[in-house]
Design a protein around this motif. Structure first.
Motif, PDB file in Angstrom:
ATOM      1  N   VAL A 228      -3.342 -11.298  -6.604  1.00  0.00           N
ATOM      2  CA  VAL A 228      -2.756 -10.547  -7.720  1.00  0.00           C
ATOM      3  C   VAL A 228      -2.737  -9.054  -7.379  1.00  0.00           C
ATOM      4  CG1 VAL A 228      -3.063  -9.891 -10.146  1.00  0.00           C
ATOM      5  CG2 VAL A 228      -3.398 -12.267  -9.441  1.00  0.00           C
ATOM      6  N   LEU A 229      -3.843  -8.567  -6.825  1.00  0.00           N
ATOM      7  CA  LEU A 229      -3.913  -7.158  -6.423  1.00  0.00           C
ATOM      8  C   LEU A 229      -2.813  -6.819  -5.423  1.00  0.00           C
ATOM      9  CD1 LEU A 229      -5.317  -4.374  -6.261  1.00  0.00           C
ATOM     10  CD2 LEU A 229      -6.785  -5.372  -4.474  1.00  0.00           C
ATOM     11  N   GLN A 230      -2.586  -7.667  -4.434  1.00  0.00           N
ATOM     12  CA  GLN A 230      -1.590  -7.374  -3.401  1.00  0.00           C
ATOM     13  C   GLN A 230      -0.174  -7.352  -3.967  1.00  0.00           C
ATOM     14  OE1 GLN A 230      -2.366  -6.129  -0.443  1.00  0.00           O
ATOM     15  NE2 GLN A 230      -4.443  -6.325  -1.232  1.00  0.00           N
ATOM     16  N   PHE A 231       0.116  -8.223  -4.925  1.00  0.00           N
ATOM     17  CA  PHE A 231       1.444  -8.188  -5.551  1.00  0.00           C
ATOM     18  C   PHE A 231       1.624  -6.913  -6.378  1.00  0.00           C
ATOM     19  CE2 PHE A 231       1.358 -12.804  -4.663  1.00  0.00           C
ATOM     20  CZ  PHE A 231       2.536 -12.871  -3.943  1.00  0.00           C
ATOM     21  N   CYS A 232       0.563  -6.497  -7.056  1.00  0.00           N
ATOM     22  CA  CYS A 232       0.622  -5.231  -7.808  1.00  0.00           C
ATOM     23  C   CYS A 232       0.788  -4.045  -6.865  1.00  0.00           C
ATOM     24  CB  CYS A 232      -0.632  -5.055  -8.663  1.00  0.00           C
ATOM     25  SG  CYS A 232      -0.782  -6.250  -9.998  1.00  0.00           S
ATOM     26  N   LEU A 233       0.011  -4.035  -5.784  1.00  0.00           N
ATOM     27  CA  LEU A 233       0.119  -2.946  -4.811  1.00  0.00           C
ATOM     28  C   LEU A 233       1.477  -2.936  -4.123  1.00  0.00           C
ATOM     29  CD1 LEU A 233      -3.433  -3.037  -3.184  1.00  0.00           C
ATOM     30  CD2 LEU A 233      -2.533  -1.339  -4.798  1.00  0.00           C
ATOM     31  N   ALA A 234       2.027  -4.108  -3.847  1.00  0.00           N
ATOM     32  CA  ALA A 234       3.360  -4.172  -3.234  1.00  0.00           C
ATOM     33  C   ALA A 234       4.401  -3.549  -4.157  1.00  0.00           C
ATOM     34  CB  ALA A 234       3.724  -5.619  -2.899  1.00  0.00           C
ATOM     35  N   ALA A 235       4.292  -3.826  -5.448  1.00  0.00           N
ATOM     36  CA  ALA A 235       5.228  -3.222  -6.405  1.00  0.00           C
ATOM     37  C   ALA A 235       5.097  -1.694  -6.386  1.00  0.00           C
ATOM     38  CB  ALA A 235       4.978  -3.760  -7.809  1.00  0.00           C
ATOM     39  N   MET A 236       3.868  -1.202  -6.328  1.00  0.00           N
ATOM     40  CA  MET A 236       3.671   0.246  -6.274  1.00  0.00           C
ATOM     41  C   MET A 236       4.162   0.832  -4.949  1.00  0.00           C
ATOM     42  SD  MET A 236       0.145   1.063  -8.271  1.00  0.00           S
ATOM     43  CE  MET A 236      -0.852  -0.335  -7.847  1.00  0.00           C
ATOM     44  N   ASN A 237       4.012   0.078  -3.863  1.00  0.00           N
ATOM     45  CA  ASN A 237       4.509   0.553  -2.569  1.00  0.00           C
ATOM     46  C   ASN A 237       6.032   0.605  -2.539  1.00  0.00           C
ATOM     47  OD1 ASN A 237       1.987   0.992  -1.379  1.00  0.00           O
ATOM     48  ND2 ASN A 237       1.788  -1.170  -0.887  1.00  0.00           N
ATOM     49  N   ILE A 238       6.672  -0.361  -3.155  1.00  0.00           N
ATOM     50  CA  ILE A 238       8.138  -0.333  -3.257  1.00  0.00           C
ATOM     51  C   ILE A 238       8.566   0.882  -4.074  1.00  0.00           C
ATOM     52  CG2 ILE A 238      10.128  -1.526  -4.257  1.00  0.00           C
ATOM     53  CD1 ILE A 238       8.629  -4.174  -3.449  1.00  0.00           C
ATOM     54  N   ARG A 239       7.879   1.131  -5.174  1.00  0.00           N
ATOM     55  CA  ARG A 239       8.174   2.313  -6.003  1.00  0.00           C
ATOM     56  C   ARG A 239       7.978   3.595  -5.193  1.00  0.00           C
ATOM     57  NH1 ARG A 239       4.929   5.732  -9.397  1.00  0.00           N
ATOM     58  NH2 ARG A 239       6.207   6.644 -11.031  1.00  0.00           N
TER      59      ARG A 239
END
Length: 83
Positions: free
Chosen positions: A62-73
């Motif tokens: 879950v953390l990695q999916f959240c971080l991936a979204a922030m990295n895309i942003r």
């Protein structure tokens, strides 16, 4: 059937190295280095997801999916930045 466990266990090391290198790059004043850092972060997110599935580390996933979204942003904001 082959035992992929040792390979999957070892994925945590390149994931960690990619995360550290990405952290270094995204703090750069150079836009190109920041761009590379965000892509490296996304690679590290993918590696952590593979390792997380293997180890059944659900909170990490879950953390990695959240971080991936922030990295895309962050990558998108970096692309529109003047610097």
């Amino acid at each position: 059937m082959e035992d992929w466990s040792p390979l999957l266990d070892a994925i945590q090391w390149p994931a960690m190295l990619a995360t550290v290198a990405a952290s270094w790059l995204v703090t750069s004043l150079n836009k190109g280095r920041r761009h590379t850092g965000f892509w490296l972060f996304l690679l590290s997110n993918a590696l952590w997801v593979v390792w997380g599935f293997h180890t059944q580390a659900w909170a990490l996933l879950v953390l990695q999916f959240c971080l991936a979204a922030m990295n895309i942003r962050g990558a998108r904001k970096n692309d529109t930045a003047d610097a």
